[in-house]
Scaffold this motif. Structure first.
Motif, PDB file in Angstrom:
ATOM      1  N   ASP A  64      -3.085   6.478  15.318  1.00 60.99           N
ATOM      2  CA  ASP A  64      -2.639   7.360  16.402  1.00 60.99           C
ATOM      3  C   ASP A  64      -3.406   8.685  16.431  1.00 60.99           C
ATOM      4  O   ASP A  64      -3.121   9.560  17.235  1.00 60.99           O
ATOM      5  CB  ASP A  64      -1.133   7.617  16.327  1.00 60.99           C
ATOM      6  N   GLY A  65      -4.400   8.826  15.529  1.00 54.81           N
ATOM      7  CA  GLY A  65      -5.227  10.022  15.495  1.00 54.81           C
ATOM      8  C   GLY A  65      -4.805  11.061  14.478  1.00 54.81           C
ATOM      9  O   GLY A  65      -5.528  12.026  14.240  1.00 54.81           O
ATOM     10  N   THR A  66      -3.641  10.896  13.865  1.00 52.84           N
ATOM     11  CA  THR A  66      -3.165  11.860  12.873  1.00 52.84           C
ATOM     12  C   THR A  66      -4.115  11.914  11.682  1.00 52.84           C
ATOM     13  O   THR A  66      -4.445  10.880  11.095  1.00 52.84           O
ATOM     14  CB  THR A  66      -1.753  11.467  12.377  1.00 52.84           C
ATOM     15  N   HIS A  98       0.802  -1.219   0.000  1.00 55.71           N
ATOM     16  CA  HIS A  98       0.000   0.000   0.000  1.00 55.71           C
ATOM     17  C   HIS A  98       0.843   1.280   0.000  1.00 55.71           C
ATOM     18  O   HIS A  98       0.296   2.371   0.015  1.00 55.71           O
ATOM     19  CB  HIS A  98      -0.913   0.019   1.230  1.00 55.71           C
ATOM     20  N   LEU A  99       2.159   1.119  -0.013  1.00 55.86           N
ATOM     21  CA  LEU A  99       3.041   2.265   0.179  1.00 55.86           C
ATOM     22  C   LEU A  99       3.649   2.750  -1.135  1.00 55.86           C
ATOM     23  O   LEU A  99       3.870   1.966  -2.062  1.00 55.86           O
ATOM     24  CB  LEU A  99       4.156   1.903   1.160  1.00 55.86           C
ATOM     25  N   GLY A 159       7.659   5.228   1.154  1.00 58.64           N
ATOM     26  CA  GLY A 159       7.267   4.381   2.271  1.00 58.64           C
ATOM     27  C   GLY A 159       6.019   4.853   2.998  1.00 58.64           C
ATOM     28  O   GLY A 159       5.790   4.479   4.147  1.00 58.64           O
ATOM     29  N   MET A 160       5.208   5.687   2.321  1.00 55.94           N
ATOM     30  CA  MET A 160       3.968   6.204   2.901  1.00 55.94           C
ATOM     31  C   MET A 160       2.778   5.718   2.078  1.00 55.94           C
ATOM     32  O   MET A 160       2.929   5.309   0.930  1.00 55.94           O
ATOM     33  CB  MET A 160       3.985   7.742   2.902  1.00 55.94           C
ATOM     34  N   PRO A 181       1.472  12.616   5.779  1.00 55.09           N
ATOM     35  CA  PRO A 181       1.774  11.299   5.207  1.00 55.09           C
ATOM     36  C   PRO A 181       1.112  10.180   6.009  1.00 55.09           C
ATOM     37  O   PRO A 181       0.983  10.273   7.232  1.00 55.09           O
ATOM     38  CB  PRO A 181       3.291  11.196   5.285  1.00 55.09           C
ATOM     39  N   GLY A 182       0.671   9.150   5.301  1.00 57.16           N
ATOM     40  CA  GLY A 182       0.087   7.976   5.942  1.00 57.16           C
ATOM     41  C   GLY A 182       1.176   6.958   6.234  1.00 57.16           C
ATOM     42  O   GLY A 182       1.663   6.277   5.336  1.00 57.16           O
ATOM     43  N   ARG A 183       1.573   6.882   7.484  1.00 52.09           N
ATOM     44  CA  ARG A 183       2.616   5.941   7.889  1.00 52.09           C
ATOM     45  C   ARG A 183       2.045   4.535   8.067  1.00 52.09           C
ATOM     46  O   ARG A 183       0.848   4.375   8.292  1.00 52.09           O
ATOM     47  CB  ARG A 183       3.250   6.417   9.196  1.00 52.09           C
ATOM     48  N   PRO A 184       2.881   3.511   7.993  1.00 51.10           N
ATOM     49  CA  PRO A 184       2.403   2.149   8.229  1.00 51.10           C
ATOM     50  C   PRO A 184       1.665   2.037   9.561  1.00 51.10           C
ATOM     51  O   PRO A 184       1.973   2.736  10.521  1.00 51.10           O
ATOM     52  CB  PRO A 184       3.694   1.322   8.225  1.00 51.10           C
ATOM     53  N   GLY A 185       0.668   1.189   9.573  1.00 46.22           N
ATOM     54  CA  GLY A 185      -0.225   0.999  10.717  1.00 46.22           C
ATOM     55  C   GLY A 185      -1.644   0.905  10.191  1.00 46.22           C
ATOM     56  O   GLY A 185      -1.861   0.722   8.989  1.00 46.22           O
ATOM     57  N   ILE A 186      -2.601   1.037  11.050  1.00 46.24           N
ATOM     58  CA  ILE A 186      -4.010   0.959  10.646  1.00 46.24           C
ATOM     59  C   ILE A 186      -4.517   2.372  10.366  1.00 46.24           C
ATOM     60  O   ILE A 186      -4.312   3.283  11.159  1.00 46.24           O
ATOM     61  CB  ILE A 186      -4.857   0.273  11.727  1.00 46.24           C
ATOM     62  N   VAL A 187      -5.179   2.518   9.209  1.00 52.06           N
ATOM     63  CA  VAL A 187      -5.808   3.784   8.861  1.00 52.06           C
ATOM     64  C   VAL A 187      -7.308   3.553   8.714  1.00 52.06           C
ATOM     65  O   VAL A 187      -7.751   2.448   8.385  1.00 52.06           O
ATOM     66  CB  VAL A 187      -5.220   4.410   7.576  1.00 52.06           C
TER      67      VAL A 187
END
Length: 133
Positions: free
Chosen positions: A115-117, A37-38, A42-43, A85-91
């Motif tokens: 994380d709420g971003t 997905h990146l 890496g985003m 930027p959308g970092r790895p993790g759950i969005v």
């Protein structure tokens, strides 16, 4: 949670789930980001962010006429603003109706990291599609 899983080819390809269980008329699309997905940095790829927003917003529209969230809505316009930027993790992308009538709805969306971003926002116009027999 009331999940829609593997309903469309796009959903299966990307791997997101749709949650219609909030009870407030909104739908959410969740995706656990991995290397598929990146982008090169890496985003989260911007096109996938737009897809998640479009799906959450369209399903939110669908909930106005179908409690299962499966009545088709057509996206007439979609504007996405990328905030971070959308970092790895759950969005998670979530839609919210802001106006409209019987067949055309104005819907906004927000895509957030676990994380709420705030990653991206969107506004769109969606039209209820005719249900084929």
């Amino acid at each position: 949670m009331d999940l829609i899983l593997d309903e469309t080819g796009t959903q299966r390809l990307i791997g997101y789930v749709v949650d219609i269980g909030a009870g407030d008329g909104t739908a959410a699309c969740r995706l656990d980001l991995d290397d598929r997905h990146l982008n090169r940095q890496g985003m989260l790829h911007g096109g996938l962010a737009a897809t998640l927003l479009d799906s959450a917003m369209g399903t939110t529209g669908s909930l106005t006429v179908d409690p299962s969230g499966r009545h088709p809505f057509t996206t007439l316009s979609l504007t996405v603003n990328y905030v971070a930027p959308g970092r790895p993790g759950i969005v998670e992308a979530r839609g919210r109706i802001t106006g409209g009538g019987r067949s055309t709805l104005f819907i906004e969306g927000a895509l957030r990291h676990q994380d709420g971003t705030l990653i991206a926002t969107a506004t769109g116009v969606f039209r209820k599609s005719r249900q084929e027999p």
